[in-house]
Design an enzyme around this catalytic site. Sequence first.
Site, short mmCIF file in Angstrom:
data_model
loop_
_atom_site.label_atom_id
_atom_site.label_comp_id
_atom_site.label_asym_id
_atom_site.label_seq_id
_atom_site.Cartn_x
_atom_site.Cartn_y
_atom_site.Cartn_z
N ARG A 163 -5.71 7.31 3.94
CA ARG A 163 -5.64 6.45 2.76
C ARG A 163 -4.21 5.97 2.53
NH1 ARG A 163 -10.52 6.31 0.67
NH2 ARG A 163 -11.87 8.08 1.13
N ASP A 164 -4.10 4.70 2.14
CA ASP A 164 -2.79 4.13 1.82
C ASP A 164 -2.21 4.84 0.59
OD1 ASP A 164 -1.32 1.18 2.57
OD2 ASP A 164 -0.78 2.11 0.66
N ASN A 190 -0.41 -6.85 9.18
CA ASN A 190 0.79 -7.64 9.00
C ASN A 190 1.68 -7.47 10.23
OD1 ASN A 190 0.20 -8.55 6.33
ND2 ASN A 190 0.65 -6.48 5.61
N VAL A 229 6.16 -1.21 7.70
CA VAL A 229 6.25 -0.03 8.56
C VAL A 229 6.12 -0.49 10.03
CG1 VAL A 229 5.23 2.19 9.15
CG2 VAL A 229 5.25 1.42 6.76
N HIS A 256 -0.47 -1.07 12.41
CA HIS A 256 -1.50 -0.52 11.53
C HIS A 256 -2.40 -1.63 11.03
CE1 HIS A 256 2.12 -1.38 9.14
NE2 HIS A 256 1.30 -1.71 8.13
P1 DGP Z 1 2.73 -3.19 5.72
O1 DGP Z 1 3.39 -4.01 4.65
O2 DGP Z 1 1.58 -3.91 6.35
O3 DGP Z 1 3.73 -2.64 6.74
O4 DGP Z 1 2.06 -1.95 4.98
C1 DGP Z 1 2.58 -0.67 4.95
C2 DGP Z 1 1.65 0.18 4.09
O5 DGP Z 1 1.96 1.55 4.32
C3 DGP Z 1 1.78 -0.05 2.58
O6 DGP Z 1 0.53 -0.48 2.07
C4 DGP Z 1 2.15 1.31 2.01
C5 DGP Z 1 1.78 2.28 3.13
N1 DGP Z 1 2.63 3.45 3.24
C6 DGP Z 1 3.99 3.47 3.32
N2 DGP Z 1 4.41 4.73 3.44
C7 DGP Z 1 3.31 5.54 3.44
C8 DGP Z 1 3.11 6.94 3.54
O7 DGP Z 1 4.03 7.75 3.65
N3 DGP Z 1 1.81 7.38 3.52
C9 DGP Z 1 0.75 6.53 3.41
N4 DGP Z 1 -0.46 7.06 3.39
N5 DGP Z 1 0.91 5.19 3.31
C10 DGP Z 1 2.16 4.70 3.32
#
Ligand code: DGP
Length: 127
Positions: A37-38, A96, A105, A109
């Site tokens: 989960r995000d 993205n 990140v 993903h």
């Molecule tokens: P993007 O902008 O597409 O690179 O999305 C990165 C997503 O990653 C964003 O929706 C928040 C999520 N995210 C960042 N750090 C963490 C983390 O430590 N754990 C989880 N579960 N999600 C994270």
Amino acid sequence: MNAAGHVYDDSNVFARIVRGELPCDKVFEDEHTLAFRDIQPQTRVHILVIPKGRYVSMADFSSRATGPEIESLIRAIGQVARDAGIEADGYRFLSNHGEHAYQEVPHFHVHVFGGEQLGRMIKPPGR
Ligand code: DGP
């Protein structure tokens, strides 16, 4: 630098999750793919599906990943949506890639969004 010309940063947060150094709310795992989960959900259901391999982005994954890695990731997207109960009403998956898409990140993903009305496709800022 890998064969696709991308530099993978082993300290990125998803690399640390894959290595078990950081926790995640896991919803799916197989040999090649992990889904969790995000941490900042933007919809009622917001799941991230990632390859376990060291791929920076869609460009990197689509050019270097093996057939089994690609198959696993695509099947996992469908599986997590089914398991989350969002298949019948509908969901959206997106990735993205790079600066124009605000990729934060640098580990490939796929976002899976659902559980509510998602509206039409996202408009760029200022339009
Ligand atoms: P993007 O902008 O597409 O690179 O999305 C990165 C997503 O990653 C964003 O929706 C928040 C999520 N995210 C960042 N750090 C963490 C983390 O430590 N754990 C989880 N579960 N999600 C994270």
